[in-house]
Design an enzyme around this catalytic site. Structure first.
Site, PDB file in Angstrom:
ATOM      1  CG  HIS A  95      17.874  28.120  78.019  1.00 16.88           C
ATOM      2  ND1 HIS A  95      18.499  28.557  79.185  1.00 16.88           N
ATOM      3  CD2 HIS A  95      16.498  28.708  78.428  1.00 16.88           C
ATOM      4  CE1 HIS A  95      17.419  28.529  80.428  1.00 16.88           C
ATOM      5  NE2 HIS A  95      16.447  29.173  79.826  1.00 16.88           N
ATOM      6  CD  GLU A  97      19.511  27.359  82.668  1.00 17.48           C
ATOM      7  OE1 GLU A  97      19.335  25.872  83.130  1.00 17.48           O
ATOM      8  OE2 GLU A  97      18.538  28.046  83.373  1.00 17.48           O
TER       9      GLU A  97
HETATM   10  C1  PEP Z   1      14.325  29.725  81.347  1.00 14.42           C
HETATM   11  O1  PEP Z   1      15.201  28.396  81.544  1.00 14.42           O
HETATM   12  O2  PEP Z   1      13.845  29.495  80.162  1.00 14.42           O
HETATM   13  C2  PEP Z   1      13.410  31.016  82.711  1.00 14.42           C
HETATM   14  C3  PEP Z   1      13.057  32.062  81.537  1.00 14.42           C
HETATM   15  O3  PEP Z   1      13.735  30.540  83.951  1.00 14.42           O
HETATM   16  P1  PEP Z   1      13.120  31.634  84.951  1.00 14.42           P
HETATM   17  O4  PEP Z   1      11.683  31.143  84.781  1.00 14.42           O
HETATM   18  O5  PEP Z   1      13.352  30.102  86.361  1.00 14.42           O
HETATM   19  O6  PEP Z   1      14.072  32.629  85.558  1.00 14.42           O
END
Ligand code: PEP
Length: 248
Positions: A95, A97
């Protein structure tokens, strides 16, 4: 292939809130046979709770990360074997993050995908460019580099992964890639998968990045968008179910 809608709760939840959310989702589904595969990827401490709440339902559960190591002196990490103890079907790997705040490299993400598969867990491999990379015309180069590392590591198991295209500039920002922008990248990823596996059509390529009840249908209507990875909107039962309904 059924679409796959996977929620990513990120670092949100509590025992009480999770129970209310999951029960609202199950009530909303009303025991209907699922035309869409569904999953919730939750913080590791809540996997046991999700296993209790979701066993026997049409919603699978998964983790948001896993260790590339099997076991040992890796404080704070969670192994694939531990995830299997709680019957996790999926684990998100790479991800943005994790890449951004935890310095995860393409090589580490690839190792994680390989370890997940070796333990019967489907890795949801996230790829995506930053805003600066998009503006520099680097989108394709970046996502292909990220996916290539995983394909190289998992080799003949490539058709068993799930890929999530998540433009970093669209995650949690309310800015969504247009259906055309997303489809363009999904087609590139599909072509890359086709060169690596005989069955590229078996690989779900999810879109993620501010997908919500209002924009899901137009994104999911694109030929190479096989589902969604949903952050914020997966914390609201009605929104998540609306996205699931839009995928049919
Ligand atoms: C995610 O964290 O994978 C994501 C897509 O977040 P959001 O839908 O909040 O943009």
């Amino acid at each position: 292939m059924k679409p796959l809608i996977a929620g990513n709760w990120k670092m949100n939840g509590s025992l009480a809130a999770n129970e209310a959310l999951v029960k609202a989702m199950l009530d909303g589904l009303g025991g209907q046979t699922a035309a869409t595969d569904m999953a919730l990827c939750v913080p590791a401490p809540y996997l046991s709770q999700l296993q209790s709440l979701l066993t026997g339902s049409t919603i699978a559960w998964g983790a948001q990360d896993l260790s590339s190591h099997e076991q040992g002196a890796y404080t704070g990490e969670v192994s694939a074997t531990m995830l299997k103890d709680f019957a996790c079907r999926y684990a998100i790997v790479g991800h943005s993050e994790r890449r951004q705040y935890h310095g995860e490299t393409d090589a580490l993400v690839a190792d994680k995908a390989k370890v997940a598969l070796a333990h019967g867990i489907t890795p949801i491999v996230c790829v995506g460019e930053t805003l600066a990379e998009r503006e520099a015309g680097q989108t394709e180069v970046v996502v292909k580099r990220q996916l290539a590392a995983v394909i190289h590591a998992v080799a003949h198991c490539t058709s068993e992964i799930v890929v999530a295209y998540e433009p970093v500039w669209a995650i949690g920002t309310g800015k969504t890639a247009s259906p055309e922008q997303a489809q363009q990248v999904h087609a590139v990823l599909r072509a890359q998968l086709a060169a690596a596996t005989q069955h590229p059509e078996r690989v779900h390529i999810l879109y993620g990045g501010s997908m919500n009840a209002a924009n899901a249908a137009s994104l999911l209507a694109q030929p190479d968008i096989d589902g969604g990875l949903i952050g914020g909107a997966s914390l609201k039962a009605a929104d998540f179910l609306q996205i699931v309904a839009s995928s049919r």
